[in-house]
Design an enzyme around this catalytic site. Structure first.
Site: not given
Ligand SMILES: Cc1cc2nc3c(=O)[nH]c(=O)nc-3n(C[C@H](O)[C@H](O)[C@H](O)COP(=O)(O)OP(=O)(O)OC[C@H]3O[C@@H](n4cnc5c(N)ncnc54)[C@H](O)[C@@H]3O)c2cc1C
Length: 303
Positions: A221, A127, A178, A93, A283-284, A156
């Site tokens: 995702t 990130d 990503r 970050k 914080r998250r 994003q």
């Molecule tokens: C490899 C990776 C890198 C990422 N890097 C960034 C980044 O650089 N900047 C940024 O803003 N965001 C980042 N994210 C976070 C991303 O933006 C989403 O907030 C997060 O992935 C949840 O979104 P989703 O697409 O999985 O969909 P959602 O609909 O939110 O989740 C789908 C399912 O996945 C599970 N799930 C999702 N997230 C979580 C969690 N945190 N804890 C537990 N279960 C969860 C739940 O079961 C949910 O029902 C990253 C995510 C991943 C996977």
């Protein structure tokens, strides 16, 4: 903080919960407090057929000393990855590297990390943080990318600007991106709030990246609908395995991850570790209380 009363109540009461209990909840998402914990987790993931990305927990450094310490941790992470022959890169970050108080120091720190990674043939992902630093982060990515080919950025799908950002990135040459939804709660004027709109934006951006010739796309995702759409798109366009990978968070959606690996898709798991796990988790939660739904939902599922 926004969110419904349940979210507010849970997040508000978290400060009174003893750390060991919070740690129990966080454990499945965080490899541990030490680098060796991260290496151990990565080795297990590699044995399962997944590559990994180590993330040293930390953000918003406020002194050059903190930046130096962070660079040193990344140095040790990259050396350890190399010594153990792990299939693993790192995620960084920019705010941890001082972006919010000294842009030049931030760029210098990133150059140092990228040089070390380059020596070992490793990849560094920048990130994406909240929208106050999106422009700076992408500008710094472009600057670094002109000197290093082992660096990638993040887009994003929750942000309105992302389509234009992808267009600009694609026209500026080789890109390793990503794609994720975005974890930060952003102002309504600049972001999609509706889950369906964020999904549709994700689908459009994925097609834009894959058809537009991005060198490598990380499809980050756990959303089953987006994963099905991505599989169909990869098949329809005929995207070779070396141009994409699925990416998931440690401890989330294990069965789906294993299914994708069994279907022959490249998979990378994001492995956070570090002493700052408590502040980071809290914080998250405060920033985006919707995470509570995921945590509660995943507590009883296998990793
Ligand atoms: C490899 C990776 C890198 C990422 N890097 C960034 C980044 O650089 N900047 C940024 O803003 N965001 C980042 N994210 C976070 C991303 O933006 C989403 O907030 C997060 O992935 C949840 O979104 P989703 O697409 O999985 O969909 P959602 O609909 O939110 O989740 C789908 C399912 O996945 C599970 N799930 C999702 N997230 C979580 C969690 N945190 N804890 C537990 N279960 C969860 C739940 O079961 C949910 O029902 C990253 C995510 C991943 C996977």
């Amino acid at each position: 903080m926004t969110g419904n009363p349940f979210h507010r109540a849970v997040v508000g009461s978290m400060q009174y919960v003893p750390r060991p209990i919070i740690w129990r909840f966080s454990q499945r998402y965080i490899a541990g407090t030490h680098l060796d914990d991260a290496f151990e987790t990565v080795a297990e993931l590699n044995a399962e057929g997944c590559s990994a990305t180590i993330d040293v927990l930390g953000e918003d450094s406020t002194s050059l000393q903190q930046v130096d310490e962070a660079v040193d941790l990344y140095r040790r992470a990259l050396e350890g990855i190399h010594e153990r022959s792990l299939d693993c890169g790192v995620s960084v970050k920019l705010s941890e590297m001082g972006l919010r108080f000294d842009r030049r120091a931030c760029i210098a720190a990133m150059r140092e990390i990228l040089s070390i990674a380059q020596t070992h043939g490793d990849f560094v992902r920048i990130d994406m943080e909240d929208s106050s630093v999106t422009t700076d982060t992408l500008d710094i990515y472009r600057e670094l990318r002109s000197a290093f080919d082992n660096v990638g950025a993040v887009i994003q799908s929750c942000l309105h600007r992302s389509e234009r950002d992808v267009e600009a990135l694609l026209s500026s040459g080789q890109t390793n991106i990503r794609l994720c939804k975005g974890i930060y709660l952003e102002p309504e004027e600049i972001s999609y709030r509706d889950a369906g709109e964020i999904r549709e934006s994700f689908k459009r951006l994925l097609v834009q990246l894959l058809e537009g010739g991005a060198a490598q796309v990380g499809i980050a995702t756990q959303d089953p609908e987006l994963i099905t759409h991505a599989e169909e798109t990869i098949e329809r366009i005929g995207v070779p395995r070396d141009r994409y990978e699925f990416q998931m968070l440690l401890g989330v959606a294990g069965p789906l991850r294993r299914k994708l690996v069994a279907n022959g898709h490249p998979m990378r798991v994001y492995v956070p570790f570090g002493e700052l796990w408590f502040n980071y988790s809290m914080r998250r939660l405060r920033e985006n209380p919707r995470i509570i739904n995921h945590i509660v939902g995943n507590l009883f599922r296998p990793r």
